[in-house]
Scaffold this motif. Structure first.
Motif, mmCIF file in Angstrom:
data_model
loop_
_atom_site.group_PDB
_atom_site.id
_atom_site.type_symbol
_atom_site.label_atom_id
_atom_site.label_comp_id
_atom_site.label_asym_id
_atom_site.label_seq_id
_atom_site.Cartn_x
_atom_site.Cartn_y
_atom_site.Cartn_z
ATOM 1 N N MET A 193 38.975 33.970 26.368
ATOM 2 C CA MET A 193 40.018 33.813 27.372
ATOM 3 C C MET A 193 39.380 33.583 28.745
ATOM 4 S SD MET A 193 43.138 36.350 28.516
ATOM 5 C CE MET A 193 44.304 35.857 27.251
ATOM 6 N N ASP A 194 39.936 32.643 29.497
ATOM 7 C CA ASP A 194 39.476 32.362 30.844
ATOM 8 C C ASP A 194 39.567 33.642 31.676
ATOM 9 O OD1 ASP A 194 38.824 30.603 33.148
ATOM 10 O OD2 ASP A 194 40.867 31.140 33.755
ATOM 11 N N PRO A 195 38.488 34.030 32.347
ATOM 12 C CA PRO A 195 38.496 35.274 33.133
ATOM 13 C C PRO A 195 39.599 35.315 34.200
ATOM 14 C CG PRO A 195 36.255 34.486 32.866
ATOM 15 C CD PRO A 195 37.160 33.415 32.323
ATOM 16 N N ALA A 196 39.909 34.168 34.796
ATOM 17 C CA ALA A 196 40.982 34.127 35.794
ATOM 18 C C ALA A 196 42.330 34.419 35.141
ATOM 19 C CB ALA A 196 41.011 32.774 36.502
ATOM 20 N N ARG A 197 42.561 33.896 33.949
ATOM 21 C CA ARG A 197 43.797 34.162 33.208
ATOM 22 C C ARG A 197 43.874 35.636 32.831
ATOM 23 N NH1 ARG A 197 48.871 34.246 32.491
ATOM 24 N NH2 ARG A 197 49.596 34.156 30.367
ATOM 25 N N ALA A 198 42.769 36.213 32.383
ATOM 26 C CA ALA A 198 42.738 37.632 32.027
ATOM 27 C C ALA A 198 43.057 38.495 33.250
ATOM 28 C CB ALA A 198 41.384 38.002 31.438
ATOM 29 N N ALA A 199 42.484 38.158 34.387
ATOM 30 C CA ALA A 199 42.738 38.922 35.613
ATOM 31 C C ALA A 199 44.206 38.820 36.028
ATOM 32 C CB ALA A 199 41.824 38.435 36.730
ATOM 33 N N GLU A 200 44.781 37.627 35.882
ATOM 34 C CA GLU A 200 46.195 37.424 36.216
ATOM 35 C C GLU A 200 47.092 38.266 35.301
ATOM 36 O OE1 GLU A 200 49.507 33.867 35.778
ATOM 37 O OE2 GLU A 200 47.393 33.336 35.873
ATOM 38 N N LEU A 201 46.810 38.247 34.013
ATOM 39 C CA LEU A 201 47.591 39.046 33.061
ATOM 40 C C LEU A 201 47.500 40.541 33.371
ATOM 41 C CD1 LEU A 201 46.887 37.368 29.605
ATOM 42 C CD2 LEU A 201 49.128 37.716 30.648
ATOM 43 N N LYS A 256 49.944 45.463 35.353
ATOM 44 C CA LYS A 256 49.927 46.648 36.222
ATOM 45 C C LYS A 256 51.217 46.735 37.040
ATOM 46 C CE LYS A 256 47.272 48.983 39.807
ATOM 47 N NZ LYS A 256 46.043 48.957 40.620
ATOM 48 N N ALA A 257 51.661 45.619 37.581
ATOM 49 C CA ALA A 257 52.905 45.615 38.364
ATOM 50 C C ALA A 257 54.098 46.017 37.493
ATOM 51 C CB ALA A 257 53.130 44.245 38.986
ATOM 52 N N ARG A 258 54.173 45.491 36.283
ATOM 53 C CA ARG A 258 55.278 45.836 35.369
ATOM 54 C C ARG A 258 55.206 47.312 34.977
ATOM 55 N NH1 ARG A 258 60.206 46.097 33.931
ATOM 56 N NH2 ARG A 258 60.653 45.858 31.730
ATOM 57 N N LEU A 284 56.193 43.395 28.398
ATOM 58 C CA LEU A 284 54.855 43.601 28.955
ATOM 59 C C LEU A 284 54.036 42.307 28.860
ATOM 60 C CD1 LEU A 284 54.035 47.097 27.417
ATOM 61 C CD2 LEU A 284 54.871 46.576 29.726
ATOM 62 N N PRO A 285 53.426 41.879 29.947
ATOM 63 C CA PRO A 285 52.650 40.638 29.927
ATOM 64 C C PRO A 285 51.526 40.629 28.886
ATOM 65 C CG PRO A 285 53.102 41.274 32.185
ATOM 66 C CD PRO A 285 53.557 42.410 31.311
ATOM 67 N N LEU A 286 50.938 41.786 28.597
ATOM 68 C CA LEU A 286 49.859 41.844 27.610
ATOM 69 C C LEU A 286 50.375 42.032 26.182
ATOM 70 C CD1 LEU A 286 47.164 43.954 29.508
ATOM 71 C CD2 LEU A 286 47.082 41.514 28.956
#
Length: 96
Positions: free
Chosen positions: A15-23, A28-30, A71-73
């Protein structure tokens, strides 16, 4: 209703690290939104794993299901759910 929920997160290794960080940020916000609402009552990290054990306080199994789907994850989680009920020896009257 109280539920014990174990969530094991398994992000793809490629997984692209930027995508992982976004998820992770949207997760966390959710999570914090659900915690403020009282639905996500407790969360504990499992040492050495990308996993947690949580207690949810919701009206029904269906509500818990919808919450978990939000949940996004969620697509990257293995989830185990156990319904809970108050133990008659508990000193905490708010454990319903």
């Amino acid at each position: 209703m109280l539920f014990h929920v174990r969530m094991d997160v398994k992000l793809p290794l490629d997984m692209d690290p930027a995508r992982a960080a976004e998820l992770k940020a949207t997760e966390k916000a959710r999570f914090q939104e659900l915690q403020r609402s009282g639905q996500w009552r407790h969360i504990w990290r499992i040492v050495g794993q990308y996993s947690n054990v949580s207690i949810f306080d919701v009206d029904s199994p269906a509500q818990l299901h919808e919450l978990l789907l939000s949940l996004p994850l969620f697509p990257y989680m293995d989830i185990a759910v156990m319904p809970l009920c108050r133990h008659p020896s508990s000193l905490h009257e708010d454990d319903r």
